[in-house]
Design an enzyme around this catalytic site. Structure first.
Site, PDB file in Angstrom:
ATOM      1  N   LYS A  35      -3.985 -10.220  -7.241  1.00 29.08           N
ATOM      2  CA  LYS A  35      -5.011 -10.340  -6.536  1.00 29.08           C
ATOM      3  C   LYS A  35      -6.324  -9.510  -7.187  1.00 29.08           C
ATOM      4  O   LYS A  35      -5.961  -8.466  -7.651  1.00 29.08           O
ATOM      5  CB  LYS A  35      -4.698  -9.822  -5.131  1.00 29.08           C
ATOM      6  CG  LYS A  35      -5.929 -10.355  -4.185  1.00 29.08           C
ATOM      7  CD  LYS A  35      -5.552  -9.767  -2.703  1.00 29.08           C
ATOM      8  CE  LYS A  35      -5.819  -8.373  -2.551  1.00 29.08           C
ATOM      9  NZ  LYS A  35      -5.823  -7.633  -1.215  1.00 29.08           N
ATOM     10  N   LYS A  59       1.017  -1.211   0.017  1.00 26.15           N
ATOM     11  CA  LYS A  59       0.061   0.110  -0.113  1.00 26.15           C
ATOM     12  C   LYS A  59       0.756   1.212  -0.006  1.00 26.15           C
ATOM     13  O   LYS A  59       0.587   2.296  -0.672  1.00 26.15           O
ATOM     14  CB  LYS A  59      -0.965   0.108   1.216  1.00 26.15           C
ATOM     15  CG  LYS A  59      -2.200  -1.143   1.005  1.00 26.15           C
ATOM     16  CD  LYS A  59      -3.403  -0.469   1.746  1.00 26.15           C
ATOM     17  CE  LYS A  59      -4.458  -1.353   1.608  1.00 26.15           C
ATOM     18  NZ  LYS A  59      -5.744  -1.122   2.418  1.00 26.15           N
ATOM     19  N   LYS A  82     -10.771  -4.341  -5.392  1.00 26.07           N
ATOM     20  CA  LYS A  82     -11.658  -3.336  -5.920  1.00 26.07           C
ATOM     21  C   LYS A  82     -11.027  -2.006  -6.691  1.00 26.07           C
ATOM     22  O   LYS A  82     -11.403  -1.580  -7.393  1.00 26.07           O
ATOM     23  CB  LYS A  82     -12.082  -2.677  -4.535  1.00 26.07           C
ATOM     24  CG  LYS A  82     -13.155  -3.292  -3.827  1.00 26.07           C
ATOM     25  CD  LYS A  82     -13.635  -2.489  -2.572  1.00 26.07           C
ATOM     26  CE  LYS A  82     -14.041  -3.495  -1.595  1.00 26.07           C
ATOM     27  NZ  LYS A  82     -13.751  -3.573  -0.300  1.00 26.07           N
TER      28      LYS A  82
HETATM   29  P1  TYM Z   1     -10.827  -6.233   2.881  1.00 29.63           P
HETATM   30  O1  TYM Z   1     -11.841  -5.106   2.999  1.00 29.63           O
HETATM   31  O2  TYM Z   1      -9.523  -5.898   1.966  1.00 29.63           O
HETATM   32  O3  TYM Z   1     -11.468  -7.519   2.413  1.00 29.63           O
HETATM   33  C1  TYM Z   1     -12.249  -8.073   3.208  1.00 29.63           C
HETATM   34  C2  TYM Z   1     -12.475  -9.610   3.050  1.00 29.63           C
HETATM   35  O4  TYM Z   1     -12.232 -10.052   1.603  1.00 29.63           O
HETATM   36  C3  TYM Z   1     -10.966 -10.921   1.612  1.00 29.63           C
HETATM   37  N1  TYM Z   1     -10.507 -10.704   0.173  1.00 29.63           N
HETATM   38  C4  TYM Z   1     -10.361 -11.657  -0.846  1.00 29.63           C
HETATM   39  N2  TYM Z   1     -10.451 -13.103  -0.603  1.00 29.63           N
HETATM   40  C5  TYM Z   1     -10.040 -13.851  -1.867  1.00 29.63           C
HETATM   41  N3  TYM Z   1      -9.957 -13.441  -2.849  1.00 29.63           N
HETATM   42  C6  TYM Z   1      -9.482 -12.017  -3.021  1.00 29.63           C
HETATM   43  N4  TYM Z   1      -9.159 -11.579  -4.175  1.00 29.63           N
HETATM   44  C7  TYM Z   1      -9.905 -11.220  -1.960  1.00 29.63           C
HETATM   45  N5  TYM Z   1      -9.736  -9.773  -1.676  1.00 29.63           N
HETATM   46  C8  TYM Z   1     -10.314  -9.677  -0.356  1.00 29.63           C
HETATM   47  C9  TYM Z   1     -10.254 -10.458   2.704  1.00 29.63           C
HETATM   48  O5  TYM Z   1      -9.095 -11.386   2.775  1.00 29.63           O
HETATM   49  C10 TYM Z   1     -11.045 -10.168   3.699  1.00 29.63           C
HETATM   50  O6  TYM Z   1     -11.225 -11.175   4.402  1.00 29.63           O
HETATM   51  N6  TYM Z   1      -7.905  -5.831   6.970  1.00 29.63           N
HETATM   52  C11 TYM Z   1      -9.265  -6.216   6.388  1.00 29.63           C
HETATM   53  C12 TYM Z   1     -10.534  -5.817   7.187  1.00 29.63           C
HETATM   54  C13 TYM Z   1     -10.242  -6.155   8.704  1.00 29.63           C
HETATM   55  C14 TYM Z   1     -10.735  -7.299   9.287  1.00 29.63           C
HETATM   56  C15 TYM Z   1     -10.626  -6.912  10.693  1.00 29.63           C
HETATM   57  C16 TYM Z   1     -10.756  -8.528   8.773  1.00 29.63           C
HETATM   58  C17 TYM Z   1     -10.289  -4.900   9.405  1.00 29.63           C
HETATM   59  N7  TYM Z   1     -10.191  -5.580  10.716  1.00 29.63           N
HETATM   60  C18 TYM Z   1     -10.672  -7.894  11.688  1.00 29.63           C
HETATM   61  C19 TYM Z   1     -10.973  -9.449   9.867  1.00 29.63           C
HETATM   62  C20 TYM Z   1     -10.919  -9.273  11.341  1.00 29.63           C
HETATM   63  C21 TYM Z   1      -9.158  -5.944   5.058  1.00 29.63           C
HETATM   64  O7  TYM Z   1      -8.714  -4.687   4.593  1.00 29.63           O
HETATM   65  O8  TYM Z   1     -10.142  -6.497   4.153  1.00 29.63           O
END
Ligand code: TYM
Length: 338
Positions: free
Chosen positions: A202, A120, A205
Site C-alpha cells: 500500500k 502495526k 506516509k
Molecule cells: P489514515 O489516516 O491511515 O488514512 C486516511 C484515509 O486515507 C485512506 N488511505 C488510502 N486510500 C487508498 N489508497 C491508499 N494507499 C490509502 N492510504 C490511506 C484510508 O483508507 C483512510 O480512509 N483509522 C483511520 C482514521 C480514522 C477514521 C475514523 C476513518 C479514525 N477514525 C472514523 C473513518 C472514520 C486511518 O488511520 O486512516
C-alpha cells in the site's frame, strides 16, 4: 406542511484522517477527494484524528505542528468549514468517553483479528501498547457518536468499519435502538493505491522509500520524477492484467484523476511504451494537485483563520455528540446528576 418539514433530512457522513505527515495521493484519491464531493448531498463531519496518532510514538511538538498542518491540508483539499463540520478529535472529549463504553461491548477476539493491528505491531515491535490494540474501538466511537450513515474510506479501513457495525448492532440488541449502523463508501477507482516502488504494498506516509509515495504537496518536478521511476514489469503494453501490479496501479491512478475507463486508457496508449504512459500519469496527477498546493499555501499563512475554524468545528461536533453520549450513559445505567 411547512417548508422545513417537507425538506428531506440529509444523511450524515463521518470520516477521519491521522495527522502523521503530509497526506499522500492514496489518502487523497482513496478518501479526501470523496469527502469533498459529498459535501452538498450530505451533512458531513470530518476529523483530524490526533488521538489515534499517539498509538505510535509521536514527538509532541511535531504532533502539534502536524495537526495544524493536517487541518490546513483538509481545508485545502476542499473541505469547507461553512458547509461541513471540520474539527480535531481531541477537541471533543466525547469520542474517548464513548470509546470506553464501547470497549465493554467489544470482544478481545474481534480486536485480535484486526489486520492493521498485526501489521502495526510487527512494524513497531518496541511499542505494542494497549491503545494500538483498542484503536478500532475509538474509531467506532468516532463514527457512532455522530450516528453517521455513511463513512467514506479507502479499502484498508474496511475491516475497522465492519467492526464498528458489529459493535453498533450488538449494543442496539442489548440496550435497545441507540446507534445508526453505518455503511462504508469506498471508491470504485483508487480505493487502494500501491507504492510506486513496490506495487504489492500500500502507498503509505511511512514508506521508507520516498519515491514510492506521492505527497499532495509535492511540486510538479518531484511528481514527474516519482512517476518516471515507478516500478513496472518487463512488458511494454499498457493494459490491465495479472502480474502487472505496477501498471494496474498506474492505470487506477490515471483513471481516478482523468475519469477515463481502463478501456479508454488502453486505447489511448496503444502502441506507446511504458515511458510515455508514466509521464502522462505524472502530468495528470501534477495538474490535478496544483490547486490543492496553491490553496494550502494561502491557508497555512492564516493561522488565526484556521484556529477560528477549528474552534467552531469543535463546538459543533460537541453539540452533536453530547446528546448521543447522554443517551448511551442512560441506557447502560450510569446514574445521572440533576
Ligand atoms: P489514515 O489516516 O491511515 O488514512 C486516511 C484515509 O486515507 C485512506 N488511505 C488510502 N486510500 C487508498 N489508497 C491508499 N494507499 C490509502 N492510504 C490511506 C484510508 O483508507 C483512510 O480512509 N483509522 C483511520 C482514521 C480514522 C477514521 C475514523 C476513518 C479514525 N477514525 C472514523 C473513518 C472514520 C486511518 O488511520 O486512516
Amino acid at each position: 406542511m411547512s417548508e422545513q418539514t417537507a425538506e428531506v433530512k440529509k444523511q450524515r457522513i463521518f470520516s477521519g484522517i491521522q495527522p502523521t505527515g503530509i497526506f499522500t495521493l492514496g489518502n487523497y484519491i482513496g478518501a479526501i477527494r470523496n469527502w469533498n464531493a459529498l459535501q452538498d448531498e450530505y451533512e458531513c463531519i470530518y476529523c483530524i484524528v490526533n488521538q489515534h496518532a499517539i498509538t505510535v510514538m509521536q514527538e509532541p511538538a511535531e504532533l502539534r505542528a502536524n495537526t495544524m498542518r493536517a487541518y490546513a491540508l483538509m481545508l485545502a483539499c476542499g473541505i469547507d468549514p461553512q458547509r461541513s463540520v471540520a474539527f480535531v478529535q481531541s477537541h471533543n472529549p466525547n469520542h474517548a468517553e464513548l470509546s470506553w463504553v464501547l470497549s465493554c461491548s467489544t470482544m478481545f477476539g474481534e480486536l485480535n483479528r484486526m489486520t492493521q493491528f498485526k501489521d502495526k505491531s510487527a512494524k513497531h515491535a518496541d511499542n505494542i501498547n494497549a491503545g494500538l490494540f483498542t484503536y478500532p474501538v475509538l474509531m467506532a466511537a468516532d463514527i457512532l457518536a455522530y450516528n453517521a450513515d455513511l463513512v467514506p474510506i479507502g479499502a484498508d479501513q474496511k475491516q475497522h468499519l465492519e467492526l464498528a457495525r458489529n459493535i453498533a448492532v450488538r449494543f442496539n440488541q442489548r440496550f435497545g435502538d441507540t446507534f445508526t449502523v453505518p455503511d462504508c463508501y469506498i471508491p470504485k477507482q483508487g480505493a487502494r493505491l500501491m507504492s510506486l516502488q513496490d506495487p504489492t504494498r500500500k502507498m503509505s506516509k511511512s514508506d521508507e522509500n520516498a519515491n514510492g509515495c506521492v505527497y499532495i504537496l509535492d511540486d510538479k518536478d518531484t511528481i514527474l520524477r516519482k512517476f518516471r521511476r515507478a516500478v513496472t514489469d518487463s512488458g511494454c503494453e499498457v493494459c490491465w492484467g495479472e502480474g502487472k501490479d505496477g501498471i494496474n496501479n498506474l492505470m487506477s491512478i490515471y483513471s481516478a484523476v482523468t475519469g477515463r475507463t481502463n478501456e479508454e486508457i488502453e486505447a489511448e496508449f496503444k502502441g506507446k511504451g511504458y515511458g510515455d504512459f508514466k509521464s502522462a500519469v505524472g502530468e495528470a496527477v501534477a495538474d490535478h494537485l496544483a490547486p490543492v498546493r496553491e490553496e494550502y499555501a494561502r491557508l497555512s499563512a492564516d493561522k488565526a483563520y484556521l484556529m477560528q475554524c477549528m474552534e467552531t468545528g469543535a463546538e459543533q461536533a460537541r453539540r452533536i455528540t453530547r446528546r448521543v453520549l447522554s443517551k448511551v450513559y442512560r441506557k447502560v445505567g450510569f446514574l445521572e446528576l440533576k
